[in-house]
Design a protein around this motif. Sequence first.
Motif, PDB file in Angstrom:
ATOM      1  N   UNK A  74       0.828  -1.201   0.000  1.00  0.00           N
ATOM      2  CA  UNK A  74       0.000   0.000   0.000  1.00  0.00           C
ATOM      3  C   UNK A  74       0.865   1.255   0.000  1.00  0.00           C
ATOM      4  N   UNK A  75       0.500   2.221  -0.826  1.00  0.00           N
ATOM      5  CA  UNK A  75       1.237   3.483  -0.926  1.00  0.00           C
ATOM      6  C   UNK A  75       0.575   4.538  -0.041  1.00  0.00           C
ATOM      7  N   UNK A  76       1.387   5.244   0.728  1.00  0.00           N
ATOM      8  CA  UNK A  76       0.895   6.358   1.548  1.00  0.00           C
ATOM      9  C   UNK A  76       1.797   7.556   1.327  1.00  0.00           C
ATOM     10  N   UNK A  77       1.240   8.647   0.813  1.00  0.00           N
ATOM     11  CA  UNK A  77       2.020   9.861   0.568  1.00  0.00           C
ATOM     12  C   UNK A  77       2.075  10.714   1.819  1.00  0.00           C
ATOM     13  N   UNK A  78       3.295  11.043   2.249  1.00  0.00           N
ATOM     14  CA  UNK A  78       3.508  11.937   3.396  1.00  0.00           C
ATOM     15  C   UNK A  78       4.575  12.957   2.992  1.00  0.00           C
ATOM     16  N   UNK A  79       4.145  13.969   2.259  1.00  0.00           N
ATOM     17  CA  UNK A  79       5.076  14.984   1.797  1.00  0.00           C
ATOM     18  C   UNK A  79       5.341  16.040   2.855  1.00  0.00           C
ATOM     19  N   UNK A  80       6.337  16.890   2.564  1.00  0.00           N
ATOM     20  CA  UNK A  80       6.651  18.002   3.449  1.00  0.00           C
ATOM     21  C   UNK A  80       8.076  17.991   3.930  1.00  0.00           C
ATOM     22  N   UNK A  81       8.623  19.196   4.145  1.00  0.00           N
ATOM     23  CA  UNK A  81       9.984  19.392   4.676  1.00  0.00           C
ATOM     24  C   UNK A  81      11.019  18.652   3.841  1.00  0.00           C
ATOM     25  N   UNK A  82      10.837  18.717   2.495  1.00  0.00           N
ATOM     26  CA  UNK A  82      11.792  18.101   1.571  1.00  0.00           C
ATOM     27  C   UNK A  82      11.990  16.618   1.857  1.00  0.00           C
ATOM     28  N   UNK A  83      10.928  15.961   2.252  1.00  0.00           N
ATOM     29  CA  UNK A  83      10.989  14.524   2.491  1.00  0.00           C
ATOM     30  C   UNK A  83      11.168  14.126   3.935  1.00  0.00           C
ATOM     31  N   UNK A  84      11.441  15.083   4.818  1.00  0.00           N
ATOM     32  CA  UNK A  84      11.725  14.743   6.215  1.00  0.00           C
ATOM     33  C   UNK A  84      10.520  14.186   6.965  1.00  0.00           C
ATOM     34  N   UNK A  85       9.328  14.650   6.633  1.00  0.00           N
ATOM     35  CA  UNK A  85       8.144  14.189   7.370  1.00  0.00           C
ATOM     36  C   UNK A  85       7.923  12.694   7.126  1.00  0.00           C
ATOM     37  N   UNK A 329      24.782  29.165  -0.013  1.00  0.00           N
ATOM     38  CA  UNK A 329      24.192  29.511   1.292  1.00  0.00           C
ATOM     39  C   UNK A 329      22.687  29.210   1.318  1.00  0.00           C
ATOM     40  N   UNK A 330      22.361  27.988   0.898  1.00  0.00           N
ATOM     41  CA  UNK A 330      20.960  27.572   0.834  1.00  0.00           C
ATOM     42  C   UNK A 330      20.511  27.114   2.223  1.00  0.00           C
ATOM     43  N   UNK A 331      19.389  27.634   2.664  1.00  0.00           N
ATOM     44  CA  UNK A 331      18.830  27.289   3.964  1.00  0.00           C
ATOM     45  C   UNK A 331      17.421  26.733   3.779  1.00  0.00           C
ATOM     46  N   UNK A 332      17.060  25.797   4.650  1.00  0.00           N
ATOM     47  CA  UNK A 332      15.705  25.258   4.607  1.00  0.00           C
ATOM     48  C   UNK A 332      14.712  26.344   4.969  1.00  0.00           C
ATOM     49  N   UNK A 333      13.578  26.314   4.290  1.00  0.00           N
ATOM     50  CA  UNK A 333      12.536  27.330   4.547  1.00  0.00           C
ATOM     51  C   UNK A 333      11.423  26.746   5.395  1.00  0.00           C
TER      52      UNK A 333
END
Length: 333
Positions: A74-85, A329-333
Amino acid sequence: MTTTFKRRHALFTLAGALALGAVAALPAAHAQQQAAWPTKPIKVVVNFPPGGAADTIARAISQPLQDALGQPVLIENRGGANGNIGGENVARAAPDGYTLLMSSGGMVSVNPHLYPKMSFDPVKDLVPVAAAARVLVYLVTRPSLPPQDVKAFIAYAKERPGKLSYGSPGTGSSPHLAGEMFKSQAGLYAVHVPYRGAAPALQDLLAGQIDFCFDPGIGLNQVKAGKLRLLAVGSPRRSPQFPDVPTLDEVGLKGFDADTVFGFYAPAGTPAPIVARLNTEINKILATPVVKERIANLGGEALPGTPGAFHDRAMADSARFGAIIQERKILAE
């Protein structure tokens, strides 16, 4: 020795023997449980929204994997925080082989550079199971822009600093980092617009809300339909689907490589026999023509291999992407 003492001693000895037998039986029972795996549905968490490369690859593999294992996948999508969630959700799951993660390699190779205080350690808390695909990124523009080739596009963008915008699936995603590599090596400035996934970025590009993007393959049908213009490939070698389209390395951006590897992970501590079984079955699936074709339709390449090779690639990507993150100097948003 009194009769009472003898009886107590015998009972104690019997109890001890039973306890030792139970302890000795534990590894055997555990091994038997692993051998019986799987006995219930397996959940694959995709840590990006539906419609993107990770979701497409997971769904291409899930049905044949279900057939091979004899249990629903079964597939469950949990997006957010560039994959961290989604990554944390799997890292915290029971290491029993019933919860897997499908992710871009960026969660392991990029996110630790973006998020210095991550709630989990993707290298320590997850174990690589199987690589699935090498995903290329393609420099595509809205066709209403005048430039017809990548050299003309670079010149056009240089003449208009800050006037052009490009979309990505989110800050720190491989398409975003490809855009930053492009800006750095080409010496131009364009505005980054992050989205919650590759699909919404593609929709805005088609609608003319942004000017270009580094597409992870989901927009190639739109390229073939003439709704987008493909200028270059952000990979060390040309795409088999578009052999006449140059790489950015070929047009002067030497060493340009924004490829990333997508694959499956499990919680750390997942028994090695289960990881080995999954790796074997996924590699078999990746060799089938139908799955190879579905990955090729994304502009990618099926990438069977060992968990160790998957880990080594992630570590090499970490060094490469970490350098551009530090430079820009890329920072997470």
